[in-house]
Design an enzyme around this catalytic site. Structure first.
Site, PDB file in Angstrom:
ATOM      1  CB  CYS A 345      -1.003   0.024   1.138  1.00 54.03           C
ATOM      2  SG  CYS A 345      -1.134  -1.459   2.118  1.00 54.03           S
ATOM      3  NE  ARG A 374       2.582  -9.049   5.470  1.00 50.58           N
ATOM      4  CZ  ARG A 374       1.322  -9.132   5.078  1.00 50.58           C
ATOM      5  NH1 ARG A 374       0.525 -10.006   5.646  1.00 50.58           N
ATOM      6  NH2 ARG A 374       0.866  -8.334   4.141  1.00 50.58           N
ATOM      7  CD  GLN A 392      -1.142  -9.824   0.410  1.00 56.31           C
ATOM      8  OE1 GLN A 392      -1.058  -8.625   0.150  1.00 56.31           O
ATOM      9  NE2 GLN A 392      -1.716 -10.276   1.496  1.00 56.31           N
ATOM     10  CG  ASP A 394      -1.776  -5.922  -2.225  1.00 59.35           C
ATOM     11  OD1 ASP A 394      -2.959  -5.689  -1.926  1.00 59.35           O
ATOM     12  OD2 ASP A 394      -0.804  -5.358  -1.676  1.00 59.35           O
ATOM     13  CG  HIS A 396      -3.468  -0.668  -2.672  1.00 60.61           C
ATOM     14  ND1 HIS A 396      -2.340  -1.423  -2.856  1.00 60.61           N
ATOM     15  CD2 HIS A 396      -3.864  -0.876  -1.393  1.00 60.61           C
ATOM     16  CE1 HIS A 396      -2.055  -2.057  -1.734  1.00 60.61           C
ATOM     17  NE2 HIS A 396      -2.962  -1.748  -0.821  1.00 60.61           N
ATOM     18  CE  LYS A 476     -10.308  -6.820   8.635  1.00 61.72           C
ATOM     19  NZ  LYS A 476      -8.934  -7.180   8.891  1.00 61.72           N
ATOM     20  CG  HIS A 522      -5.968  -1.252   1.554  1.00 62.94           C
ATOM     21  ND1 HIS A 522      -4.625  -1.110   1.794  1.00 62.94           N
ATOM     22  CD2 HIS A 522      -6.541  -0.130   2.028  1.00 62.94           C
ATOM     23  CE1 HIS A 522      -4.393   0.040   2.384  1.00 62.94           C
ATOM     24  NE2 HIS A 522      -5.543   0.661   2.545  1.00 62.94           N
TER      25      HIS A 522
HETATM   26 ZN   LIG Z   1      -3.057  -2.439   1.096  1.00 60.42          ZN
END
Ligand SMILES: [Zn+2]
Ligand SMILES: [Zn+2]
Length: 646
Positions: A345, A374, A392, A394, A396, A476, A522
């Site tokens: 992000c 992580r 991911q 992922d 945005h 979320k 997200h």
């Molecule tokens: Zn994010």
């Protein structure tokens, strides 16, 4: 004092004498289903006497609370059996856990799995004897005296830690235990249990304390439910993704990089097939792929809030330009070093800021598959399910306020596309709302929560509320799938964020020419590829759909005479775009078939002299045992018909 109390049951109030037991209030329900009761929301014994006005509800054996009562009572039954079989054994604690219970004992000699059948047999005998289970309240000091006299020094230590003047004791036959309860009325209620394993465990989880002997077990409301559970446990063991991953040659782990998978060539095929699939969806749904750095100055994480909230979970590095090559993990450490990104992000806000944006440019949807790091504790790492390095699907989305609902709706549609295509039949949705610690006003939160809720309603999606489980910056949508082993996994999330655009000072020019803040969404649909692959392997038992199978076809030659034909068949299939190879080793067919089955190859093609003569193949499917003869061209057609999600 009144001699009567008002009881509310099923919305109806009635008056009963003080001291009536909850069982008498609930006497319409078959006794074998009824194991406890809820009085004003609290689960209690059926023998509990009513002293005040109260709302009473039954607790049925196969409800979640009912199972908890049954499992805790079974833990007591086990302790009773253990103490009668192994004199001198002290009891400690015996809580209920997910799908079962355990009890920690201090026996003269540690238990082994060989002891379990004997203990189980004793438990069955004690259950049949129908010992009534009774609760008594005693003064704390009396309880200490009692357990001291019994030589139960762990229990004494527990009671000494209790602040109340009174403690409760549950007894059955000549056995008793300090316990809050509640319990089933008698041991006869316990008829479907199994002891599963033994382990060592330190008293109070502290390695400086004595090592205790822990016995795990499980219990259910019926024998059928127990069998069903044991079958699923067995299946889960057989399908463990770490075991299948090795057998299928997909990935390995090595202590040289804890929690980070080494994908072998076949594993990469699955990994890339999933990415290719997401890329096809991205084109359809209007996403742009970006690649941003893995390593950033910690200043970035200070602005995003990760430094404050997430730095314990980050891998940090010193600044190569500085004189001192030390890592500063303190609150001000962001001024010095670098960190590996745990999330995409913050980086994506820089992509947004790369150009001046107008209301006409929005929404912008940036997707990225980069590796993330992580710093999970080593004790929590678990195969692909919990890793330190992951990717991911992922993305945005930066959009205007009036575009939020549409964007959420598009993502919900995408979630349905993906999980439908991947064969997960059960998908559940939850709306996670404002947590205690949050940014922004309550009105903002109510508005955002309503937006997420409306988008789900518009898509005819039923959802539950997950109270106070939103992210600190916004609510979320959590999306869960159930696998073939009836386990639930949270995979996808869609989160609304007003905070990051503020922190990174993101703007766009609105219709009137003024600067406004975009909203950031997200979202990830597969979530981490690592975890998703782990779930997929266990869900399917490694029997993947053709488009994901690393090796799609294996051609097995029956003898040396047909080596050339086997190679030819594999060659034809390769030219047609399939992942095929020929096994022409001089081995028995049965052996080759077993190896192909272990590698979970969906199509096994057997070729012998007859097939070579008439240019045909004999097809054997991983899913079905029967073999089927057909011309080679027909096989190619059949393979082409196998579904590939668009
Ligand atoms: Zn994010
Ligand atoms: Zn207990």
């Amino acid at each position: 004092m009144s001699s009567e109390v008002t009881v509310t049951l099923n919305g109806e109030a009635r008056v009963v004498p003080v001291g009536t037991t909850v069982r008498d209030v609930l006497n319409g329900i078959p006794s074998r289903d009824l194991v406890a009761a809820r009085v004003d929301g609290k689960v209690v014994d059926l023998t509990r006497k009513l002293e005040h006005d109260a709302a009473v509800e039954p607790v049925i054996a196969d409800s979640p609370e009912g199972l908890e009562v049954i499992r805790h009572s079974t833990a007591h039954l086990m302790a009773m059996a253990v103490q009668s079989l192994y004199p001198g054994t002290q009891v400690t604690i015996g809580p209920v856990i997910e799908d079962g219970f355990f009890y920690d004992f201090a026996p003269p000699a540690p238990f082994t799995v060989e002891d379990l059948p004997k203990i189980e047999a004793k438990m069955r005998e004690l259950a049949k004897a129908d010992h009534k289970i009774q609760r008594t309240e005693v003064a704390r000091e009396d309880a200490i005296r009692k357990f001291t006299a019994m030589g139960e020094k762990y229990k004494v230590e527990i009671i000494q830690g209790i602040a109340d003047d009174q403690v409760s004791i549950y007894s059955q036959g000549d056995w008793m235990d300090l316990c809050r309860g509640p319990h089933v009325p008698s041991t006869r209620y316990l008829k479907a249990f199994k002891l599963t394993s033994v382990a060592g465990a330190y008293w109070r989880g502290d390695e400086h304390n004595a090592m205790l002997s822990r016995i795990y077990g499980t219990a259910f409301a019926s024998k059928e439910a127990l069998e069903e559970h044991l079958k699923l446990v067995e299946l889960a063991r057989a399908r463990d993704h770490r075991k299948l991953g090795r057998e299928m040659g997909l990935y390995i782990f090595d202590p040289i990089s804890p929690g980070a998978p080494f994908y072998l060539p076949k594993g990469v095929i699955i990994f890339n097939a999933l990415i290719d699939y997401m890329r096809r969806l991205y084109r359809r749904y209007g996403y742009d792929e970006v690649v941003t750095p893995l390593l950033f100055k910690n200043e970035l994480f200070n602005t995003s809030g990760h430094w404050e909230n997430f730095r314990e979970n980050m891998f940090l590095s010193p600044d190569p330009d500085s004189d001192t090559h030390t890592i500063d993990t303190g609150p001000d450490g962001w001024r010095h070093g670098y960190g590996l990104k745990p999330m995409n992000c913050p980086g994506h806000t820089f992509v947004y800021r790369a150009e001046k944006r107008s209301y006409r440019d929005l929404p912008l949807r940036f997707a990225e598959f980069s590796r993330l790091h992580r710093a999970e504790r080593s004790g929590t790492l678990h195969g692909l399910m919990r890793v330190r390095e992951l990717s991911q699907d992922d993305a945005h989305i930066f959009c205007r306020e009036d575009q939020i609902e549409d964007e959420i709706a598009r993502n919900l549609q995408m979630v349905r596309d993906v999980y439908g295509a991947l064969g997960f039949e059960r998908v559940e949705f939850k709306l996670a709302t404002m947590p205690e610690q949050h940014l922004g006003t309550e009105e903002q939160w109510q508005m955002s929560e309503a937006k997420l809720g409306n988008a789900m309603k518009r898509n005819e999606i039923a959802f539950e509320i997950n109270p106070k489980e939103g992210a600190f910056y916004g609510p979320k949508i959590e999306i869960y799938v159930s696998d073939a082993l009836k386990r639930k996994w949270q995979v996808a999330t869609i989160q609304l964020d007003y905070n990051a655009p503020e922190r990174f000072d993101l703007t766009y020019t609105n219709r009137a020419g003024a600067e406004e803040r975009p909203v950031m969404i997200h979202r990830a649909i597969l979530g981490s590829f690592e975890r998703f692959i782990g779930v997929l392997i266990e869900h399917t038992g490694g029997v993947l759909p053709l488009w994901l199978a690393p090796e799609q076809v294996r051609v097995l030659s029956l003898s040396e005479k047909v080596e050339a034909y086997a190679e030819e068949v594999a060659g034809v299939l390769k030219r047609e775009g399939f992942r095929a190879h020929a096994d022409i080793r001089n081995e028995k067919l049965g052996f080759k078939v077993r190896e192909a089955e272990l590698a979970k190859v969906p199509y096994m093609i057997v070729v012998g002299e007859r097939e070579a003569a008439d240019r045909s193949v004999s097809v054997r499917l991983l899913r079905g045992a029967k073999s089927n003869a057909m011309p080679l061209a027909a096989l190619v057609e059949e393979l082409k018909k196998e579904p590939v999600p668009a």
